[in-house]
Design an enzyme around this catalytic site. Sequence first.
Site, PDB file in Angstrom:
ATOM      1  N   TYR A  26       2.135   3.029   3.317  1.00 36.81           N
ATOM      2  CA  TYR A  26       3.186   2.670   2.366  1.00 36.81           C
ATOM      3  C   TYR A  26       4.364   3.580   2.675  1.00 36.81           C
ATOM      4  O   TYR A  26       4.422   4.739   2.257  1.00 36.81           O
ATOM      5  CB  TYR A  26       2.700   2.860   0.929  1.00 36.81           C
ATOM      6  CG  TYR A  26       3.759   2.649  -0.120  1.00 36.81           C
ATOM      7  CD1 TYR A  26       4.682   1.609  -0.009  1.00 36.81           C
ATOM      8  CD2 TYR A  26       3.841   3.475  -1.234  1.00 36.81           C
ATOM      9  CE1 TYR A  26       5.661   1.415  -0.962  1.00 36.81           C
ATOM     10  CE2 TYR A  26       4.816   3.286  -2.207  1.00 36.81           C
ATOM     11  CZ  TYR A  26       5.718   2.256  -2.065  1.00 36.81           C
ATOM     12  OH  TYR A  26       6.694   2.062  -3.013  1.00 36.81           O
ATOM     13  N   ASP A  45       3.255  -1.992   3.656  1.00 36.97           N
ATOM     14  CA  ASP A  45       4.647  -2.095   3.248  1.00 36.97           C
ATOM     15  C   ASP A  45       5.410  -1.051   4.057  1.00 36.97           C
ATOM     16  O   ASP A  45       5.381   0.139   3.739  1.00 36.97           O
ATOM     17  CB  ASP A  45       4.765  -1.827   1.747  1.00 36.97           C
ATOM     18  CG  ASP A  45       6.206  -1.829   1.252  1.00 36.97           C
ATOM     19  OD1 ASP A  45       7.125  -2.023   2.083  1.00 36.97           O
ATOM     20  OD2 ASP A  45       6.426  -1.633   0.041  1.00 36.97           O
TER      21      ASP A  45
END
Length: 360
Positions: free
Chosen positions: A178, A218
Site C-alpha cells: 500500500y 494500491d
Amino acid sequence: MKRFFKPVEKEGSSKKPSLSQPEKEEDVSLSNENKGEPSKFMTWNANSFLLRVKNNWPEFTKLVTSFDPDVIAIQEVRMPAAGSKGAPKNPGELKDDTSSSREEKQILMRALSSPPFANYRVWWSLADSKYAGTALIVKKCFQPKKIFFNLDRIASKHEPDGRVILAEFDTFRLLNTYAPNNGWKEEENSFPRRRKWDKRILEFVLQSSDMPLIWCGDLNVSHEEIDVSHPEFFSAAKQNGYVPPNKEDCGQPGFTLAERRRFGTIMKEGKLIDAYRSLHKEKDMERGFSWSGNPIGKYRGKRMRIDYFIVSKRLKDRITACEMHGQGIELEGFYGSDHCPVRLELSQACPNSKQDEVSM
C-alpha cells in the site's frame, strides 16, 4: 488514496456476534504440504476491511467463491495492531485489549473462518491506529516458504503503517504494498516520503532479480494518460490554490510527472511489465479504472487506475487474464470501497521451463 474522495463512514456498532471464540491462528511454521504454486490472484484496497465485512461481505464472498483466488492481497485494512496504550505494538496481531477491539476482531475472524475463507490463512501487517495496514490471505494448500513484512527482508521488522507483506514461494515472490499517497503539500512531508518509498521499491526490485516477482496492491500512481479518465483535469488539479514549488509535483497525487517518471524507471530497470496493460491496449472508459472519485461533486466520474499487478517480464507469456471488477461512475463492483478488486490469472508453469530466462 486520500484527501480527494468521500471520507470513510464512521465505524459504528453492528449486531454483536456470538461470544464463541474464533479459531486460534495456526503455528507460524510454514511447513504445510503445498500443492504446486498459486496461479490465481486478487488485490483490493478495501478502504476499511472491517466495514466491508459489516456492510458488503455477501457480495465480496460471492466474488471470491466465483473466482476462487489462491491469494488475496488487501490494502487499507484500517485495524489497529495489538498492544495496550503506551505499550509496544505487535503489527502482526489485531488489537483485542478493549471490549470494542475484541468485538471488532471477533467480527473479522468469524468472517474469515467461514466458507470460502476457512480454506485460507491470513497474515496481517498493521498500523498502531485505524490507518493503512495490509493483509495477505493465502489458500492453505499454497503456503509460502517465507513471509516478510518489510522491503529489507528482516524477519522481525514491519514497515511503518503496515504497508508491506512479502511472500516467497518456490518459484516467485509476491509483494503486496500500500504505497503512501504523494499528497498535495511539500511542507506536510508527503512528497519526500513518497520519493523515499519509490527509491526503496527500486532498490528492492533490483536486489530481487534472482526470482520472478508479482507486485500487487494500491500503488497510488497512474502511469500514463490512458490510466486516468480525464488527463487534463488530473494534471491541473489543485488543493486550495496551492502550487508546489517543483513543477513536476503539480497536479493530482498519483498523476504528477515526478511520480509517473519514477514509476516508469522502476518498471524499466526492474524488467517489469504491467499485466493489465499488456492485455488491454486501449482506454476503457467503463471498466478501465480501479479507483473512482466521490459520485457527488467535482470528482464525479473522475477515475484512475492505481491498483496493479506488476510482474517480471519472464512471466509475461503466462498472463492469461488481468481484469478489474468495478465499472461505471456509480461504483458498481467496488463492494463499498472507492477501489475495486483486480484479478490476475497465470497459466501453470511448464515443469521443465527455466524461470530465470527473461522474455525480452
